[in-house]
Design an enzyme around this catalytic site. Structure first.
Site, mmCIF file in Angstrom:
data_model
loop_
_atom_site.group_PDB
_atom_site.id
_atom_site.type_symbol
_atom_site.label_atom_id
_atom_site.label_comp_id
_atom_site.label_asym_id
_atom_site.label_seq_id
_atom_site.Cartn_x
_atom_site.Cartn_y
_atom_site.Cartn_z
ATOM 1 N N ASP A 50 0.854 -1.184 0.000
ATOM 2 C CA ASP A 50 0.000 0.000 0.000
ATOM 3 C C ASP A 50 0.897 1.243 0.000
ATOM 4 O O ASP A 50 2.113 1.131 0.163
ATOM 5 C CB ASP A 50 -0.937 0.003 1.213
ATOM 6 C CG ASP A 50 -0.217 -0.383 2.485
ATOM 7 O OD1 ASP A 50 0.984 -0.047 2.630
ATOM 8 O OD2 ASP A 50 -0.831 -1.032 3.343
ATOM 9 N N ASP A 52 1.548 5.091 1.520
ATOM 10 C CA ASP A 52 1.224 6.024 2.596
ATOM 11 C C ASP A 52 1.810 7.384 2.277
ATOM 12 O O ASP A 52 2.928 7.499 1.776
ATOM 13 C CB ASP A 52 1.798 5.517 3.921
ATOM 14 C CG ASP A 52 1.180 4.183 4.321
ATOM 15 O OD1 ASP A 52 -0.046 4.108 4.352
ATOM 16 O OD2 ASP A 52 1.944 3.229 4.565
ATOM 17 N N ASP A 132 8.834 3.667 13.269
ATOM 18 C CA ASP A 132 9.391 2.539 14.016
ATOM 19 C C ASP A 132 10.839 2.209 13.628
ATOM 20 O O ASP A 132 11.759 2.367 14.424
ATOM 21 C CB ASP A 132 8.471 1.298 13.947
ATOM 22 C CG ASP A 132 7.959 0.960 12.553
ATOM 23 O OD1 ASP A 132 8.392 1.618 11.579
ATOM 24 O OD2 ASP A 132 7.147 0.028 12.418
#
Ligand code: ATP
Ligand code: MG
Length: 432
Positions: A50, A52, A132
């Protein structure tokens, strides 16, 4: 920063819808970048799952620019721009939450250091630090077509290292799911978890108990339905993370290293990976039926002994127990637990084949899954069912006459006789 022409990426490798979103935000006067997994995957020659986008526009400002936009989330407020089946996620750049603690409820932490809310907005540099792993903090701009690397993500990609940004323990405490993500990225990208990021995992694994059950379910699907399930399983076990997800099975596996149970689970994941990589469907019902199978068998035996119940009743009680215990920390939607129940139920009925039973069993919606489940049990070493599995395999290969013949043969071999239906009364009992 890597200038255009030097990173080898062309905008054609990104979704046209994502590029559209970038331009609309830019024309609206905002900064906007593609970020995260999509840049990482394109650099590694993989197809992104996907796309982002991150921007300095607030979610409300984003909403004003797009008719096809909906705002979602509480922990992270996000905008989803919907293009048919594709959704482009637009996040507002996040800043450091300490800076604005207790001003209002825009950021909040738990007693374990877990971030419950994270809606403090910030600069792109701050946004990079809030991500992260360094490999996930790469940004692509359509202003200059450059890649921006604020956390040494490119070096980490080269060195094949999954490294947390910042102090690992703090970052895992903020969001323990990052431990699961570390494992998933290591296997997906064929990388190593960097030593400093690896070290605290086992000690912090139990923090996964504080994650909302619905989120854990989603993460488990990502771990086990991405074509790397077997590797993920082994790595989760290695770091003590599996114990926090499936404590009963983990204990059973520990009791019998390399035994039938481990063979069964490994084989189940290997089969899952083969199916996923062949673009075949896998139902979570099957995976959960398998993961909870040995706890179910053990529990059935315990209930049978303690409560002197017939096997069938003990099995039914044990199913409820095992599923409700699992639901405490993993929210498996009902359609999948119902599927798991069907698969389990059919295991009990596979040897009851006389009369119409075999045929009727094959008409159950979960029959095929239950048959595969039996084959798995036999492959893993339940040799007492080998003949039964062979019988079913042969049965499924026959036409209707052949099937009838096989059932008749069963009778001759002294198999269970078909139960006679109670004769219907012809005369009514006098009512008093
Ligand atoms: P994939 O989509 O292949 O699973 P991804 O890296 O795109 O991998 P997403 O879950 O789609 O992962 O998240 C998009 C980006 O958001 C990540 O690349 C990362 O920068 C950031 N992110 C996601 N989850 C977290 C988290 N728990 N903590 C910090 N940053 C996160
Ligand atoms: Mg992604």
């Amino acid at each position: 920063m890597i200038p255009r022409g030097e990173h080898g990426i062309s905008r054609k490798q990104f979704s046209p819808n994502a590029i559209k979103v970038l331009y609309r935000l830019k024309d609206g006067g905002y900064d906007a970048y593609l970020v995260g997994g999509c840049i990482r995957d394109v650099l590694l020659g993989q197809q992104p799952k996907d796309f982002d986008v991150v921007t300095n526009a607030t979610p409300e400002q984003v909403k004003k620019l797009f008719r096809n936009c909906r705002l979602i989330g509480r922990r992270f407020r996000l905008a989803h721009i919907v293009f048919g089946r594709e959704i482009i996620e637009v996040a507002t750049m996040r800043g450091h939450h300490e800076a604005q603690e207790d001003k209002n409820q825009i950021s909040q932490s738990s007693e374990h250091g877990q971030l419950l809310r994270d809606n403090v907005f910030g600069s792109i540099e701050e946004d990079a630090e809030r991500r992260d792993f360094s490999i996930n903090a790469l940004y692509y701009s359509i202003n200059d077509f450059c890649i921006y690397d604020y956390a040494n993500g490119l070096a980490a990609i080269k060195a094949k290292q999954i490294e947390l940004i910042g102090d690992p323990e703090t970052r895992y405490r903020e969001d323990p799911v990052r431990m699961l993500r570390a494992v998933r990225f290591a296997t997906k990208l064929d990388m190593q978890i960097a030593p400093a990021s690896e070290k605290p995992i086992t000690a912090l694994a139990s923090l996964l108990d504080n994650i909302p059950p619905a989120r854990l379910f989603e993460e488990i699907l990502k771990l086990f339905l991405n074509g790397k399930a077997q590797q993920n399983f082994l790595m989760l076990r290695q770091y003590g993370l599996f114990k926090s997800l499936f404590p009963e099975l983990d204990r059973i596996l520990d009791k019998n290293p390399g035994g039938l149970e481990e063979t069964f689970i490994k084989q189940m994941f290997a089969n899952t990976d083969i199916r996923i990589n062949a673009e075949k469907k896998v139902t979570p019902a099957f995976v959960f039926a398998a993961l909870l199978w040995f706890p179910l068998v053990e529990r059935t035996e315990k209930i049978r002994r303690q409560e002197q119940l017939p096997e069938y009743d003990a099995f039914a009680q044990a199913m409820n127990k095992v599923l409700s215990e699992n639901a405490q920390h993993i929210a498996v939607p009902k359609r999948f637990t119902l599927g798991a129940r069907d698969i389990w139920h059919i295991q009990q009925r596979l040897d009851k084949r006389a009369g119409q039973r075999a045929y009727r069993l094959t008409q159950q919606p979960r029959f095929k899954a239950a048959y595969d489940f039996l084959l798995l049990r036999v492959d893993a070493g339940e040799t007492e069912h080998t003949a039964l599995a062979q019988w079913w395999t042969q049965y499924l290969g026959q036409d209707i006459n052949g099937q009838k013949e096989m059932v008749r043969e069963l009778g001759h071999q002294g198999g269970p006789k078909p139960r006679k239906r109670p004769r219907r009364r012809t005369t009514k009992k006098p009512t008093e």
